[in-house]
Structures are given as structure tokens and as C-alpha cells.
Design a protein around this motif. Structure first.
Motif, PDB file in Angstrom:
ATOM      1  N   GLY A   9       0.823  -1.226  -0.094  1.00  0.00           N
ATOM      2  CA  GLY A   9      -0.080   0.017  -0.101  1.00  0.00           C
ATOM      3  C   GLY A   9       0.756   1.274   0.026  1.00  0.00           C
ATOM      4  N   ILE A  10       2.030   1.359  -0.539  1.00  0.00           N
ATOM      5  CA  ILE A  10       2.850   2.327  -0.516  1.00  0.00           C
ATOM      6  C   ILE A  10       2.321   3.526  -1.435  1.00  0.00           C
ATOM      7  CG2 ILE A  10       5.051   3.447  -1.244  1.00  0.00           C
ATOM      8  CD1 ILE A  10       6.383   0.377  -0.549  1.00  0.00           C
ATOM      9  N   GLU A  11       1.832   3.080  -2.519  1.00  0.00           N
ATOM     10  CA  GLU A  11       1.133   4.093  -3.643  1.00  0.00           C
ATOM     11  C   GLU A  11       0.070   4.516  -2.942  1.00  0.00           C
ATOM     12  OE1 GLU A  11       0.165   3.748  -8.145  1.00  0.00           O
ATOM     13  OE2 GLU A  11      -0.893   2.268  -6.857  1.00  0.00           O
ATOM     14  N   THR A  12      -0.842   3.786  -2.444  1.00  0.00           N
ATOM     15  CA  THR A  12      -2.077   4.344  -1.732  1.00  0.00           C
ATOM     16  C   THR A  12      -1.601   5.194  -0.624  1.00  0.00           C
ATOM     17  OG1 THR A  12      -2.886   2.199  -2.234  1.00  0.00           O
ATOM     18  CG2 THR A  12      -4.322   3.511  -0.641  1.00  0.00           C
ATOM     19  N   ARG A  13      -0.840   5.253   0.239  1.00  0.00           N
ATOM     20  CA  ARG A  13      -0.433   5.815   1.207  1.00  0.00           C
ATOM     21  C   ARG A  13       0.022   7.391   0.760  1.00  0.00           C
ATOM     22  NH1 ARG A  13       4.130   6.833   3.330  1.00  0.00           N
ATOM     23  NH2 ARG A  13       5.202   5.155   2.623  1.00  0.00           N
ATOM     24  N   ILE A  14       0.929   7.057  -0.126  1.00  0.00           N
ATOM     25  CA  ILE A  14       1.527   8.460  -0.875  1.00  0.00           C
ATOM     26  C   ILE A  14       0.306   9.359  -1.617  1.00  0.00           C
ATOM     27  CG2 ILE A  14       3.052   9.155  -2.528  1.00  0.00           C
ATOM     28  CD1 ILE A  14       4.969   7.266  -1.248  1.00  0.00           C
ATOM     29  N   LEU A  15      -0.293   8.629  -2.268  1.00  0.00           N
ATOM     30  CA  LEU A  15      -1.470   9.143  -2.969  1.00  0.00           C
ATOM     31  C   LEU A  15      -2.352  10.083  -1.878  1.00  0.00           C
ATOM     32  CD1 LEU A  15      -3.166  10.015  -5.633  1.00  0.00           C
ATOM     33  CD2 LEU A  15      -4.315   7.615  -5.119  1.00  0.00           C
ATOM     34  N   HIS A  16      -2.619   9.383  -0.906  1.00  0.00           N
ATOM     35  CA  HIS A  16      -3.634  10.039   0.049  1.00  0.00           C
ATOM     36  C   HIS A  16      -2.968  11.235   0.669  1.00  0.00           C
ATOM     37  CE1 HIS A  16      -7.146   7.529  -0.060  1.00  0.00           C
ATOM     38  NE2 HIS A  16      -6.573   6.525  -0.277  1.00  0.00           N
ATOM     39  N   THR A  24     -14.050  14.454  -1.800  1.00  0.00           N
ATOM     40  CA  THR A  24     -13.767  15.482  -3.139  1.00  0.00           C
ATOM     41  C   THR A  24     -14.423  14.811  -4.389  1.00  0.00           C
ATOM     42  OG1 THR A  24     -11.618  14.424  -3.587  1.00  0.00           O
ATOM     43  CG2 THR A  24     -11.604  16.334  -2.400  1.00  0.00           C
ATOM     44  N   HIS A  25     -14.606  15.207  -5.406  1.00  0.00           N
ATOM     45  CA  HIS A  25     -15.025  14.861  -6.818  1.00  0.00           C
ATOM     46  C   HIS A  25     -13.885  14.435  -7.537  1.00  0.00           C
ATOM     47  CE1 HIS A  25     -19.265  15.556  -5.961  1.00  0.00           C
ATOM     48  NE2 HIS A  25     -18.865  17.047  -5.405  1.00  0.00           N
ATOM     49  N   VAL A  26     -13.651  13.254  -7.724  1.00  0.00           N
ATOM     50  CA  VAL A  26     -12.345  12.957  -8.450  1.00  0.00           C
ATOM     51  C   VAL A  26     -12.673  12.436  -9.985  1.00  0.00           C
ATOM     52  CG1 VAL A  26     -10.422  11.441  -8.420  1.00  0.00           C
ATOM     53  CG2 VAL A  26     -11.387  12.189  -6.280  1.00  0.00           C
ATOM     54  N   LEU A  27     -11.791  12.891 -10.793  1.00  0.00           N
ATOM     55  CA  LEU A  27     -11.902  12.596 -11.993  1.00  0.00           C
ATOM     56  C   LEU A  27     -10.336  11.574 -12.288  1.00  0.00           C
ATOM     57  CD1 LEU A  27     -12.564  12.285 -15.230  1.00  0.00           C
ATOM     58  CD2 LEU A  27     -11.336  14.437 -15.322  1.00  0.00           C
ATOM     59  N   GLU A  28     -10.456  10.464 -12.493  1.00  0.00           N
ATOM     60  CA  GLU A  28      -9.329   9.421 -12.889  1.00  0.00           C
ATOM     61  C   GLU A  28      -9.168   9.153 -14.416  1.00  0.00           C
ATOM     62  OE1 GLU A  28      -9.105   5.909 -10.559  1.00  0.00           O
ATOM     63  OE2 GLU A  28      -7.354   5.229 -11.718  1.00  0.00           O
ATOM     64  N   ILE A  29      -8.204   9.560 -14.800  1.00  0.00           N
ATOM     65  CA  ILE A  29      -7.904   9.139 -16.414  1.00  0.00           C
ATOM     66  C   ILE A  29      -6.827   8.068 -16.622  1.00  0.00           C
ATOM     67  CG2 ILE A  29      -6.807  10.469 -18.333  1.00  0.00           C
ATOM     68  CD1 ILE A  29      -8.100  13.027 -16.483  1.00  0.00           C
ATOM     69  N   GLY A  30      -7.268   7.317 -17.039  1.00  0.00           N
ATOM     70  CA  GLY A  30      -6.662   6.037 -17.399  1.00  0.00           C
ATOM     71  C   GLY A  30      -6.787   4.898 -16.325  1.00  0.00           C
ATOM     72  N   CYS A  31      -7.983   4.776 -16.004  1.00  0.00           N
ATOM     73  CA  CYS A  31      -8.159   3.935 -14.731  1.00  0.00           C
ATOM     74  C   CYS A  31      -7.819   2.382 -14.908  1.00  0.00           C
ATOM     75  CB  CYS A  31      -9.748   4.319 -14.174  1.00  0.00           C
ATOM     76  SG  CYS A  31     -10.864   3.597 -15.359  1.00  0.00           S
ATOM     77  N   GLY A  32      -7.883   1.924 -16.265  1.00  0.00           N
ATOM     78  CA  GLY A  32      -7.774   0.545 -16.576  1.00  0.00           C
ATOM     79  C   GLY A  32      -8.905  -0.233 -15.879  1.00  0.00           C
ATOM     80  N   ASP A  33      -8.092  -1.141 -14.940  1.00  0.00           N
ATOM     81  CA  ASP A  33      -8.961  -2.150 -14.440  1.00  0.00           C
ATOM     82  C   ASP A  33      -9.612  -1.801 -13.130  1.00  0.00           C
ATOM     83  OD1 ASP A  33      -6.867  -2.458 -12.761  1.00  0.00           O
ATOM     84  OD2 ASP A  33      -6.589  -4.625 -13.270  1.00  0.00           O
ATOM     85  N   GLY A  34      -9.307  -0.371 -12.802  1.00  0.00           N
ATOM     86  CA  GLY A  34      -9.723   0.064 -11.461  1.00  0.00           C
ATOM     87  C   GLY A  34      -9.072  -0.127 -10.505  1.00  0.00           C
ATOM     88  N   ARG A  35      -7.940  -0.608 -10.603  1.00  0.00           N
ATOM     89  CA  ARG A  35      -7.017  -1.298  -9.242  1.00  0.00           C
ATOM     90  C   ARG A  35      -6.758   0.155  -8.446  1.00  0.00           C
ATOM     91  NH1 ARG A  35      -2.023   0.028  -7.863  1.00  0.00           N
ATOM     92  NH2 ARG A  35      -1.598   1.181  -9.787  1.00  0.00           N
ATOM     93  N   LEU A  36      -6.474   1.150  -8.936  1.00  0.00           N
ATOM     94  CA  LEU A  36      -6.093   2.180  -8.132  1.00  0.00           C
ATOM     95  C   LEU A  36      -7.521   2.959  -7.615  1.00  0.00           C
ATOM     96  CD1 LEU A  36      -3.963   3.866  -6.976  1.00  0.00           C
ATOM     97  CD2 LEU A  36      -4.140   5.434  -8.994  1.00  0.00           C
ATOM     98  N   THR A  37      -8.489   2.938  -8.436  1.00  0.00           N
ATOM     99  CA  THR A  37      -9.911   3.600  -8.069  1.00  0.00           C
ATOM    100  C   THR A  37     -10.332   2.998  -6.755  1.00  0.00           C
ATOM    101  OG1 THR A  37     -10.465   3.478 -10.400  1.00  0.00           O
ATOM    102  CG2 THR A  37     -11.971   4.018  -8.897  1.00  0.00           C
ATOM    103  N   TRP A  38     -10.454   1.733  -6.362  1.00  0.00           N
ATOM    104  CA  TRP A  38     -10.657   1.221  -5.477  1.00  0.00           C
ATOM    105  C   TRP A  38      -9.917   1.474  -4.146  1.00  0.00           C
ATOM    106  CZ3 TRP A  38     -14.843   0.616  -7.180  1.00  0.00           C
ATOM    107  CH2 TRP A  38     -15.141  -0.158  -8.286  1.00  0.00           C
ATOM    108  N   ARG A  39      -8.823   2.162  -4.521  1.00  0.00           N
ATOM    109  CA  ARG A  39      -7.953   2.602  -3.043  1.00  0.00           C
ATOM    110  C   ARG A  39      -8.363   3.891  -2.769  1.00  0.00           C
ATOM    111  NH1 ARG A  39      -2.185  -0.564  -3.357  1.00  0.00           N
ATOM    112  NH2 ARG A  39      -3.019  -2.750  -3.787  1.00  0.00           N
TER     113      ARG A  39
END
Lengths: 98, 138
Positions: A9-16, A24-39
Motif C-alpha cells: 500500500g505504498i502507492e495508496t499511502r503516498i497518494l492520500h 472530493t469529486h475525483v476524475l481519474e484518467i486512465g483507470c484501467g481495471d480500477g485497481r487504483l480507483t478502489w484504493r
């Protein structure tokens, strides 16, 4: 296939830490299979996640948890022509996509 | 790419922020790990993406110069991607567009290390990431 991306969860922690996505209202570009979206989806007020690949979007939709259905939207769209009104989002997330 | 960034600027609220998250080094170490034991098997060479990185950097620079965004914060971190088998990892990278080929000697060393280090050993690809936060300017 058996692979595990960022299980610590390193990416998730740093992203947050950096993006402060809470309520917030978030727009995610290039979400692919939603891996990051769920985080981050559980803390965001809403998430609109776009990608060009319909197969990966189908995977994202398949994996969408029921509690998040009301606030996470997946759609096939290009960043070159975003199907949203002006000033709709608080955060835009380029997820491995620029 | 510049047009896409201008679209993002359009849909962001006046105090909105853009987060850019992407790999920024084109050579990723392939490691075999178990517990605290980490052995390097070689590298994945993804240098074909360097042209895309340069284009992305150029596009962002244009928007910064135009006064549409201001860079607020930037840092790096390691993204860790684990694989159970070298064949799966090799197939994944070769299926990328453009494909990324892992040299045979890296696959062979990876398999040898997996055998030597026991059934709990995993393959780990260490990807250096850059995350940047830009504030919309109006």
C-alpha cells in the motif's frame, strides 16, 4: 495470472498524503481495471473513472463493490474530449496515463 | 497531450488540483525476495517509453509556462509489483504496447533464484515512481 501490485500500500499511502482525496469529486484518467480507483473511492465524495480500453473497463465494472456503486462511475472516454461540464471536479488523477 | 491537459484544466474547480502519477525510470530491477533476503536477477528495460515521458514533460511544461497550473509538490517512491512465476511476468511485459522484452538470462537467473530460495520466494519488480501535485491557476 497471479501477481500482486503494491500489496504494502505504498502507492495508496503516498497518494492520500499528497492528493487529500477525502470528500472530493475525483476524475481519474486512465483507470484501467480500477485497481487504483478502489484504493481511494471509499473516501471520495464521487469518482468518475475513464479509460479507452473497454475490456479493462468491463473488469472494473465487474469488480465494483455494491457500496460504491452510487459514487463510482466508469466510462469509456478520452482525455482529449472529456464528457463533463466545466469545473466539475476537485481532483484530477492521471494514473500512469500521461 | 497539451489539449488533454487543457481539458483537465477546464473540468477542474478553481481550487482544483491535478495529480500526475507515473513511472519515471525506464529500467526496473527484477528481484527475488523471501523474508529479508533480496537477490537481484537483472532489469526490465522499458526504455521505449522514454519518448512518451519526454512528450508528457514537455506538455506539462507548456501549461506551467502558460500559467494554467503551478507545481506544488513532487516526490518519488518505489512501486512494488510481485509475481509468482517468471513466465507470467515475461508474458505480461511482452504483451504491453510497445512490448517490453526481458532478456533470457534475466528470466533464467530469476528461475534459478526462485528454486534456490525456496517455495516462499516471490519475484518483485521495483518501479521508481514520480508523483506530482499541480494547482489549477485561474
Amino acid at each position: 495470472m497471479s501477481s500482486h501490485r503494491d500489496p504494502e500500500g505504498i502507492e495508496t499511502r503516498i497518494l492520500h498524503e499528497i492528493a487529500d482525496l477525502t470528500d472530493t469529486h475525483v476524475l481519474e484518467i486512465g483507470c484501467g481495471d480500477g485497481r487504483l480507483t478502489w484504493r481511494y473511492a471509499s473516501v471520495a465524495r464521487s469518482a468518475a473513472a475513464i479509460d479507452l480500453d473497454p475490456q479493462r473497463l468491463a473488469t472494473a465494472l465487474h469488480d465494483r463493490d455494491a457500496p460504491l456503486r452510487g459514487k463510482v462511475t466508469f466510462m469509456q472516454a478520452s482525455a482529449e474530449a472529456l464528457p463533463f461540464p466545466c469545473e466539475r471536479f476537485d481532483r484530477a488523477l492521471l494514473a500512469w496515463s500521461l | 497531450m497539451v489539449h488533454a491537459l487543457k481539458e483537465i484544466w477546464r473540468v477542474l474547480s478553481p481550487a482544483g488540483t491535478l495529480i500526475d502519477l507515473r513511472p519515471f525510470v525506464a529500467s526496473y530491477p527484477v528481484e527475488v525476495v523471501t523474508g529479508d533476503d533480496v537477490q537481484t536477477a537483472g532489469t526490465v528495460d522499458d526504455s521505449k517509453k522514454l519518448a512518451d515521458d519526454a512528450a508528457a514533460d514537455s506538455a506539462l511544461k507548456q501549461l506551467l509556462q502558460a500559467g494554467l497550473f503551478a507545481l506544488e509538490y513532487q516526490t518519488t517512491f518505489d512501486f512494488l509489483w510481485y509475481w509468482d512465476a517468471s513466465e507470467e511476468m515475461k508474458a505480461y511485459y511482452e504483451d504491453k504496447s510497445p512490448p517490453v522484452f526481458i532478456p533470457d538470462h534475466v528470466i533464467e537467473r530469476t528461475q534459478r533464484l526462485l528454486t534456490e530460495m525456496g517455495s516462499e520466494a516471490k519475484i518483485r519488480v521495483r518501479i521508481k515512481m514520480l508523483i506530482s501535485r499541480y494547482r489549477k491557476r485561474v
